[in-house]
Scaffold this active site. Structure first.
Site, PDB file in Angstrom:
ATOM      1  CD  GLU A  52      -2.451   1.314   3.616  1.00 41.79           C
ATOM      2  OE1 GLU A  52      -3.572   2.020   2.296  1.00 41.79           O
ATOM      3  OE2 GLU A  52      -2.100   0.591   3.461  1.00 41.79           O
ATOM      4  CG  HIS A  53       1.145   2.953   2.839  1.00 43.45           C
ATOM      5  ND1 HIS A  53       0.214   2.773   3.442  1.00 43.45           N
ATOM      6  CD2 HIS A  53       1.037   4.728   2.043  1.00 43.45           C
ATOM      7  CE1 HIS A  53      -0.658   3.005   4.190  1.00 43.45           C
ATOM      8  NE2 HIS A  53      -0.211   4.928   3.057  1.00 43.45           N
TER       9      HIS A  53
END
Length: 428
Positions: free
Chosen positions: A322-323
């Site tokens: 996601e990040h």
């Protein structure tokens, strides 16, 4: 593909949760507001008379909002609008042949329902991340829902309500969980059959596993952004990275949830040891130490040693975080080679928490490896591309033999006849 099987992951059983949310969604579809009120009392411990947050609660929340928080939200909104505005697409027109053209124009969906979580933490930033791109896209009807808070008389959290008011969103509901997603997908009538909540075209926003499962359940009835699961951070770092920075960033995401994932991928055993040592002190000192420690000790979190940065790139692409932070020598060049990530944060001065609030990027991002085939929330989430085809008689006549031949090859002769009928009795 082999790497995907061994990278650390949270054990999230969406299928099992789907079985739990199905009867909730069907109850809301069948009974509307009475079902929503009963479910809110069952899951949130709130006895409410209505699902909609009154207008005065929004204005009162904004008036009482801390001035520093308001300034932070205003700056977050300003930066998010700058980025979202540049994401808008114009109409494109291609002249395929003289007299024959195909255009694509982008049209906003009519109505959206935006979910803002309200469990372990309060997320006014998620109001910004959901509402701003929808507004920039030109969506005409925007509704927000957030879980009812017993502490605040059954309304939504005041900071979330204030963020809605700051953005000019007037339609806000105090409904959370799977029932909120069903409310937006199917709409809701009161006991007298009066429509209280109109159904939407698209539902967006992060939430827990039950929210994600409800999105899967209603997908097809409405569009969704993604099935967002527990948050994730991966850090690709080499010996040039500062272990204090890396440790702080891992802790920052781990404080979201005991199921949050924090993964360090590095070719430096020295950095790995240094980060591990710093984590001990930082975890003990942080406010949500118990939650953070549980997340960091879970199977979804790990320090992964690799031979070199090249191997590290392969690992983070397989992980599809996601990040993803890149803290290496020549970080921009390394980051440019990343194929799979919801968002990439480049260099020592671009922590994920900047993106959570004020980078201008969107923090509603794909999780659980879905970044390998999906994107984060943006203006495009709320737009539809419509092809507009226009051919004149000469252009159609020119291509007619090809259409007829292809139609006959598929044993669909009427398709070809729909073209040739336009030229019956006319000169070639």
């Amino acid at each position: 593909m082999a790497l995907r099987a061994v990278v650390p992951r949270a054990d999230v059983d969406v299928a099992a949760a789907l079985a739990a949310v199905a009867p909730i969604c069907e109850d809301v579809r069948a009974r509307g507001v009475p079902a929503l009120l009963e479910l809110t009392e069952r899951f949130d411990g709130v006895h409410a008379e209505d699902v909609r947050v009154p207008a005065h609660a929004l204005t009162d929340a904004l008036a009482a909002l801390d001035s520093d928080v308001r300034a932070g939200l205003e700056e977050s909104i300003r930066r998010a609008r700058l980025v979202a505005t540049d994401q808008l697409r114009g109409t494109t027109t291609t002249e395929v042949v003289p007299g024959g053209r195909v255009s694509e124009r982008w049209v906003p969906v009519g109505r959206v329902g935006l979910y803002v979580p309200g469990g372990r933490a309060v997320y006014p930033s998620s109001v910004v991340m959901n509402v701003v791109p929808a507004q920039v896209a030109g969506v005409g009807s925007i509704a927000v829902t957030t879980p009812a808070q017993k502490e605040f008389g059954g309304s939504g959290h005041p900071t979330i309500l204030a963020a809605c008011a700051l953005l000019g969103v007037e339609e806000v509901y105090a409904v959370g969980g799977a029932q909120a997603i069903a409310m937006f997908a199917y709409g809701a009538r009161d006991a007298d059959g009066v429509v209280v909540v109109e159904p939407v075209d698209v539902v967006t926003g992060p939430g827990n596993i039950y929210v994600a499962s409800a999105k899967r359940y209603v997908q097809g009835t409405v569009g969704i952004d993604s099935e967002a699961g527990p948050t994730e951070i991966a850090v690709l770092a080499d010996a040039t990275a500062d272990p204090v920075h890396v440790a702080a960033d891992l802790v920052s995401q781990a404080e979201h949830d005991p199921m949050a994932a924090a993964v360090l991928v590095t070719d430096s055993p020295q950095l790995a040891d240094a980060v591990d040592a710093v984590l001990g002190d930082r975890v003990a000192a942080t406010k949500h130490a118990g939650r953070v420690e549980e997340a960091l000790r879970g199977p979804q979190s790990a320090i992964v040693l690799v031979d070199d940065v090249e191997a590290g790139l392969a690992v983070v692409d397989a992980y599809a975080a996601e990040h993803l932070e890149v803290q290496t020598a020549d970080a921009a060049a390394v980051a440019a080679r990343v194929r799979n990530a919801g968002a990439v944060f480049v260099g020592p001065h671009t922590p994920v928490s900047l993106g959570d609030y004020c980078a201008g990027s969107n923090h509603v991002l794909p999780t659980g490896g879905t970044a390998s085939f999906s994107s984060g929330l943006s203006v495009q989430t709320f737009l539809r591309g419509i092809h507009v085809v226009e051919y004149d008689e000469r252009a159609l006549r020119e291509v007619a033999p090809h259409v007829v031949a292809l139609a006959q090859s598929e044993d669909l002769p009427a398709h070809g006849e729909a073209v040739s009928a336009r030229f019956e009795g006319t000169a070639p």
